[in-house]
Design a protein around this motif. Structure first.
Motif, PDB file in Angstrom:
ATOM      1  N   GLN A  10      -8.949   0.155   1.915  1.00  0.00           N
ATOM      2  CA  GLN A  10      -9.926   0.173   0.621  1.00  0.00           C
ATOM      3  C   GLN A  10      -9.527  -0.872  -0.053  1.00  0.00           C
ATOM      4  O   GLN A  10      -9.309  -2.212   0.506  1.00  0.00           O
ATOM      5  CB  GLN A  10      -9.530   0.805  -0.183  1.00  0.00           C
ATOM      6  CG  GLN A  10      -9.619   2.429  -0.538  1.00  0.00           C
ATOM      7  CD  GLN A  10      -8.872   3.278  -1.830  1.00  0.00           C
ATOM      8  OE1 GLN A  10      -9.299   4.224  -2.457  1.00  0.00           O
ATOM      9  NE2 GLN A  10      -8.214   2.586  -2.767  1.00  0.00           N
ATOM     10  N   THR A  11     -11.400  -1.635   0.248  1.00  0.00           N
ATOM     11  CA  THR A  11     -11.862  -2.958  -0.441  1.00  0.00           C
ATOM     12  C   THR A  11     -11.119  -4.041  -1.483  1.00  0.00           C
ATOM     13  O   THR A  11     -10.408  -5.078  -1.658  1.00  0.00           O
ATOM     14  CB  THR A  11     -13.601  -3.192  -0.864  1.00  0.00           C
ATOM     15  OG1 THR A  11     -14.130  -2.735   0.006  1.00  0.00           O
ATOM     16  CG2 THR A  11     -13.753  -4.432  -1.198  1.00  0.00           C
ATOM     17  N   GLU A  12     -10.842  -3.276  -2.380  1.00  0.00           N
ATOM     18  CA  GLU A  12     -10.125  -3.760  -3.686  1.00  0.00           C
ATOM     19  C   GLU A  12      -8.589  -3.692  -3.211  1.00  0.00           C
ATOM     20  O   GLU A  12      -7.991  -4.592  -3.659  1.00  0.00           O
ATOM     21  CB  GLU A  12      -9.975  -2.653  -4.564  1.00  0.00           C
ATOM     22  CG  GLU A  12     -11.518  -2.279  -5.523  1.00  0.00           C
ATOM     23  CD  GLU A  12     -11.995  -0.945  -4.647  1.00  0.00           C
ATOM     24  OE1 GLU A  12     -11.300  -0.594  -4.256  1.00  0.00           O
ATOM     25  OE2 GLU A  12     -13.837  -1.001  -4.793  1.00  0.00           O
ATOM     26  N   THR A  13      -8.322  -2.983  -2.568  1.00  0.00           N
ATOM     27  CA  THR A  13      -6.354  -2.929  -2.283  1.00  0.00           C
ATOM     28  C   THR A  13      -6.525  -3.647  -0.518  1.00  0.00           C
ATOM     29  O   THR A  13      -4.750  -3.896  -0.751  1.00  0.00           O
ATOM     30  CB  THR A  13      -5.887  -2.192  -2.107  1.00  0.00           C
ATOM     31  OG1 THR A  13      -6.060  -0.780  -1.847  1.00  0.00           O
ATOM     32  CG2 THR A  13      -5.998  -1.687  -4.281  1.00  0.00           C
ATOM     33  N   PHE A  14      -7.393  -4.085  -0.330  1.00  0.00           N
ATOM     34  CA  PHE A  14      -7.011  -4.108   1.242  1.00  0.00           C
ATOM     35  C   PHE A  14      -6.454  -5.879   1.554  1.00  0.00           C
ATOM     36  O   PHE A  14      -7.056  -7.318   1.064  1.00  0.00           O
ATOM     37  CB  PHE A  14      -8.189  -4.972   1.907  1.00  0.00           C
ATOM     38  CG  PHE A  14      -8.414  -4.849   3.669  1.00  0.00           C
ATOM     39  CD1 PHE A  14      -7.721  -4.152   4.260  1.00  0.00           C
ATOM     40  CD2 PHE A  14      -8.918  -6.027   3.831  1.00  0.00           C
ATOM     41  CE1 PHE A  14      -7.329  -4.193   5.633  1.00  0.00           C
ATOM     42  CE2 PHE A  14      -9.346  -6.158   5.197  1.00  0.00           C
ATOM     43  CZ  PHE A  14      -8.396  -5.960   6.203  1.00  0.00           C
TER      44      PHE A  14
ATOM     45  N   ALA B  63       0.875  -1.189  -0.053  1.00  0.00           N
ATOM     46  CA  ALA B  63      -0.139  -0.001   0.434  1.00  0.00           C
ATOM     47  C   ALA B  63       1.000   0.999  -0.230  1.00  0.00           C
ATOM     48  O   ALA B  63       1.511   1.189   0.451  1.00  0.00           O
ATOM     49  CB  ALA B  63      -0.725   0.319   0.783  1.00  0.00           C
ATOM     50  N   ILE B  64       0.728   2.565  -0.785  1.00  0.00           N
ATOM     51  CA  ILE B  64       1.534   3.659  -1.283  1.00  0.00           C
ATOM     52  C   ILE B  64       0.842   4.439   0.019  1.00  0.00           C
ATOM     53  O   ILE B  64       1.991   5.120   0.596  1.00  0.00           O
ATOM     54  CB  ILE B  64       1.135   3.810  -2.149  1.00  0.00           C
ATOM     55  CG1 ILE B  64       1.326   5.415  -2.463  1.00  0.00           C
ATOM     56  CG2 ILE B  64      -0.469   4.524  -2.729  1.00  0.00           C
ATOM     57  CD1 ILE B  64       3.033   5.170  -2.919  1.00  0.00           C
TER      58      ILE B  64
ATOM     59  N   VAL C 222     -10.669   8.604  -2.963  1.00  0.00           N
ATOM     60  CA  VAL C 222     -10.776   7.345  -3.242  1.00  0.00           C
ATOM     61  C   VAL C 222     -10.479   6.275  -4.594  1.00  0.00           C
ATOM     62  O   VAL C 222     -10.438   7.702  -5.431  1.00  0.00           O
ATOM     63  CB  VAL C 222     -12.139   6.985  -2.142  1.00  0.00           C
ATOM     64  CG1 VAL C 222     -12.423   6.811  -1.054  1.00  0.00           C
ATOM     65  CG2 VAL C 222     -13.085   7.253  -3.612  1.00  0.00           C
ATOM     66  N   GLY C 223     -10.011   5.132  -4.607  1.00  0.00           N
ATOM     67  CA  GLY C 223      -9.859   4.688  -5.496  1.00  0.00           C
ATOM     68  C   GLY C 223      -8.386   4.156  -5.867  1.00  0.00           C
ATOM     69  O   GLY C 223      -7.916   4.316  -4.928  1.00  0.00           O
TER      70      GLY C 223
ATOM     71  N   THR D 175      -0.150  -9.809   3.301  1.00  0.00           N
ATOM     72  CA  THR D 175       1.259  -9.267   3.086  1.00  0.00           C
ATOM     73  C   THR D 175       0.221  -8.465   4.675  1.00  0.00           C
ATOM     74  O   THR D 175       1.557  -9.029   5.508  1.00  0.00           O
ATOM     75  CB  THR D 175       1.344  -8.748   2.008  1.00  0.00           C
ATOM     76  OG1 THR D 175       1.211  -8.728   1.144  1.00  0.00           O
ATOM     77  CG2 THR D 175       2.220  -7.355   2.383  1.00  0.00           C
ATOM     78  N   ILE D 176      -0.416  -8.288   5.521  1.00  0.00           N
ATOM     79  CA  ILE D 176      -0.534  -7.530   6.330  1.00  0.00           C
ATOM     80  C   ILE D 176      -0.478  -8.864   7.704  1.00  0.00           C
ATOM     81  O   ILE D 176       0.495  -8.476   8.589  1.00  0.00           O
ATOM     82  CB  ILE D 176      -2.002  -7.238   6.923  1.00  0.00           C
ATOM     83  CG1 ILE D 176      -2.231  -5.953   6.409  1.00  0.00           C
ATOM     84  CG2 ILE D 176      -2.815  -7.063   7.992  1.00  0.00           C
ATOM     85  CD1 ILE D 176      -3.430  -5.668   5.853  1.00  0.00           C
ATOM     86  N   ASP D 177      -0.870  -9.715   7.226  1.00  0.00           N
ATOM     87  CA  ASP D 177      -0.644 -11.056   7.814  1.00  0.00           C
ATOM     88  C   ASP D 177       1.473 -11.521   8.246  1.00  0.00           C
ATOM     89  O   ASP D 177       1.668 -10.948   9.696  1.00  0.00           O
ATOM     90  CB  ASP D 177      -1.523 -12.401   8.197  1.00  0.00           C
ATOM     91  CG  ASP D 177      -1.123 -13.229   9.143  1.00  0.00           C
ATOM     92  OD1 ASP D 177      -1.035 -13.223   9.772  1.00  0.00           O
ATOM     93  OD2 ASP D 177      -0.956 -14.376   8.497  1.00  0.00           O
ATOM     94  N   ARG D 178       1.667 -11.491   7.227  1.00  0.00           N
ATOM     95  CA  ARG D 178       3.492 -11.991   6.502  1.00  0.00           C
ATOM     96  C   ARG D 178       4.153 -10.306   7.833  1.00  0.00           C
ATOM     97  O   ARG D 178       5.061 -10.943   8.156  1.00  0.00           O
ATOM     98  CB  ARG D 178       3.317 -11.872   5.219  1.00  0.00           C
ATOM     99  CG  ARG D 178       5.030 -12.519   5.114  1.00  0.00           C
ATOM    100  CD  ARG D 178       5.187 -12.307   3.954  1.00  0.00           C
ATOM    101  NE  ARG D 178       5.444 -11.213   3.144  1.00  0.00           N
ATOM    102  CZ  ARG D 178       4.113 -10.587   2.682  1.00  0.00           C
ATOM    103  NH1 ARG D 178       3.166 -11.660   1.556  1.00  0.00           N
ATOM    104  NH2 ARG D 178       4.542  -9.796   1.922  1.00  0.00           N
TER     105      ARG D 178
END
Length: 100
Positions: A19-23, A11-12, A92-93, A27-30
């Protein structure tokens, strides 16, 4: 207390993180797992007001999933609510590409 600001490497910014599309739960877990292995026990996470304004229900669902993962890694989270100071014209987007 050992902590840091957290945003996943995919995530930038905080909009792209939640956001739904990029959640990106994998990666967060790792990456929270890596933080745990280094002894981190606290993370600060910024939340943009536009997600609150445009998708409050979805934002809360994703925040809950994020908290579930962080709890599994023994990491407490401090959310910074309604942040927007990184960009003069947020939207958003699709977010801007990373700057080298």
């Amino acid at each position: 207390l050992v902590g840091s600001n957290f945003i996943p490497s995919t995530a930038i910014n905080q909009l792209e993180m939640f956001q739904t599309e990029t959640f990106d739960l994998l990666t967060i877990d790792r990456e929270l797992g890596m933080a745990e292995s280094l002894g981190f026990n606290s993370m600060r996470v910024f939340l943009h007001y536009l997600l609150w304004k445009t998708d409050i229900k979805g934002l809360f669902e994703r925040m809950d999933k994020f908290l579930t993962i962080s709890q599994r890694h023994g990491i407490s989270i401090m959310f910074v609510l309604l942040d927007d100071c990184w960009n003069s014209y947020p939207k958003v987007g699709k977010q801007p590409d990373p700057k080298p």
